[in-house]
Design a protein around this motif. Structure first.
Motif, short mmCIF file in Angstrom:
data_model
loop_
_atom_site.label_atom_id
_atom_site.label_comp_id
_atom_site.label_asym_id
_atom_site.label_seq_id
_atom_site.Cartn_x
_atom_site.Cartn_y
_atom_site.Cartn_z
N ARG A 80 14.26 24.25 -18.56
CA ARG A 80 15.56 24.83 -18.93
C ARG A 80 16.58 23.70 -18.89
N VAL A 81 16.83 23.12 -20.05
CA VAL A 81 17.65 21.91 -20.14
C VAL A 81 19.00 22.09 -19.48
N GLU A 82 19.57 23.27 -19.59
CA GLU A 82 20.90 23.50 -19.02
C GLU A 82 20.91 23.39 -17.49
N ARG A 83 19.75 23.57 -16.86
CA ARG A 83 19.68 23.48 -15.39
C ARG A 83 19.36 22.06 -14.92
N GLU A 84 18.87 21.22 -15.81
CA GLU A 84 18.54 19.82 -15.52
C GLU A 84 17.47 19.64 -14.46
N GLU A 85 16.65 20.66 -14.22
CA GLU A 85 15.52 20.54 -13.29
C GLU A 85 14.32 20.08 -14.10
N PHE A 86 13.50 19.22 -13.50
CA PHE A 86 12.35 18.71 -14.24
C PHE A 86 11.16 18.49 -13.34
N VAL A 87 10.01 18.38 -14.00
CA VAL A 87 8.76 18.02 -13.34
C VAL A 87 8.23 16.77 -14.04
N ASN A 88 7.91 15.74 -13.28
CA ASN A 88 7.29 14.55 -13.85
C ASN A 88 5.86 14.88 -14.25
N VAL A 89 5.49 14.57 -15.49
CA VAL A 89 4.16 14.92 -15.99
C VAL A 89 3.40 13.71 -16.52
N GLY A 90 4.00 12.56 -16.58
CA GLY A 90 3.27 11.41 -17.12
C GLY A 90 4.06 10.14 -17.06
N VAL A 91 3.41 9.07 -17.54
CA VAL A 91 4.02 7.75 -17.59
C VAL A 91 3.63 7.11 -18.92
N ILE A 92 4.59 6.44 -19.54
CA ILE A 92 4.35 5.61 -20.72
C ILE A 92 4.52 4.17 -20.28
N LEU A 93 3.51 3.33 -20.54
CA LEU A 93 3.56 1.94 -20.14
C LEU A 93 3.41 1.05 -21.36
N SER A 94 4.25 0.03 -21.45
CA SER A 94 4.23 -0.90 -22.58
C SER A 94 4.25 -2.33 -22.07
N CYS A 95 3.35 -3.15 -22.60
CA CYS A 95 3.36 -4.59 -22.33
C CYS A 95 3.33 -5.28 -23.69
N GLU A 96 4.44 -5.87 -24.05
CA GLU A 96 4.55 -6.47 -25.38
C GLU A 96 3.56 -7.61 -25.56
N ARG A 97 3.42 -8.49 -24.57
CA ARG A 97 2.52 -9.64 -24.70
C ARG A 97 1.08 -9.20 -24.96
N ALA A 98 0.65 -8.15 -24.26
CA ALA A 98 -0.73 -7.68 -24.40
C ALA A 98 -0.89 -6.66 -25.53
N LYS A 99 0.22 -6.34 -26.21
CA LYS A 99 0.21 -5.30 -27.26
C LYS A 99 -0.38 -4.00 -26.72
N PHE A 100 0.04 -3.67 -25.50
CA PHE A 100 -0.45 -2.49 -24.79
C PHE A 100 0.62 -1.41 -24.83
N LEU A 101 0.24 -0.24 -25.27
CA LEU A 101 1.12 0.93 -25.22
C LEU A 101 0.22 2.13 -24.96
N GLU A 102 0.42 2.73 -23.80
CA GLU A 102 -0.43 3.87 -23.44
C GLU A 102 0.37 4.86 -22.62
N ALA A 103 0.00 6.13 -22.76
CA ALA A 103 0.60 7.20 -21.96
C ALA A 103 -0.51 7.90 -21.20
N CYS A 104 -0.20 8.27 -19.99
CA CYS A 104 -1.08 9.11 -19.19
C CYS A 104 -0.28 10.37 -18.87
N ILE A 105 -0.85 11.52 -19.19
CA ILE A 105 -0.15 12.79 -19.00
C ILE A 105 -1.03 13.71 -18.15
N GLU A 106 -0.45 14.32 -17.12
CA GLU A 106 -1.13 15.31 -16.29
C GLU A 106 -0.12 16.41 -15.97
N VAL A 107 -0.38 17.59 -16.47
CA VAL A 107 0.57 18.70 -16.32
C VAL A 107 0.14 19.60 -15.16
N ASP A 108 1.07 19.84 -14.25
CA ASP A 108 0.86 20.81 -13.17
C ASP A 108 1.56 22.10 -13.63
N GLU A 109 0.76 22.99 -14.22
CA GLU A 109 1.32 24.21 -14.79
C GLU A 109 2.04 25.06 -13.75
#
Length: 134
Positions: A17-46
């Motif tokens: 509920r965007v108006e309440r500004e409460e959130f749950v962290n569900v993942g991380v996006i990691l980028s390394c330009e030198r290694a041309k690495f871009l990956e996301a890991c997502i895990e949802v706690d329903e």
């Protein structure tokens, strides 16, 4: 002497509920330009998401989170954004927005080269709940 890679990362958040500004962290996006690495890991706690909004559409949330992983992988399957260079896709994914899926500000770090292990470490610290000792 081993040179450390610098990387950028952002935490993926679901804001039921965007108006309440409460959130749950569900993942991380990691980028390394030198290694041309871009990956996301997502895990949802329903259960945690339902605690903030019992009526949340988990199917819709899942589709949006799947799109993040697809954009990280790149290619035509990720629509026009998937054809951009990895760094441009990272910046697109982490752009500020007011929506049910958001990211934290971008943070920087250094690692000894194992970016997949770094991504897992960030998931442990930022997303996964640790059980109390005892």
């Amino acid at each position: 002497m081993h040179v450390h890679d610098t990387y950028d990362y952002a935490v993926v958040r679901v804001v039921p509920r965007v108006e309440r500004e409460e959130f749950v962290n569900v993942g991380v996006i990691l980028s390394c330009e030198r290694a041309k690495f871009l990956e996301a890991c997502i895990e949802v706690d329903e259960a945690r998401l339902r605690a903030l909004d019992p009526a949340i559409d988990l199917g819709m949330v899942g589709r949006h989170l799947d799109a993040i992983a697809a954009i990280c992988r790149g290619g035509e399957a990720a629509a026009p954004i998937g054809l951009l260079p990895p760094r441009a896709r990272f910046h697109w994914l982490t752009a500020k927005r007011s929506a049910i899926i958001q990211t934290s500000p971008v943070h920087m770090g250094r690692c000894g080269g194992d970016l997949a292990a770094t991504l897992d470490h960030l998931m442990e610290r930022m997303v996964r709940l640790t059980k109390p000792a005892g």
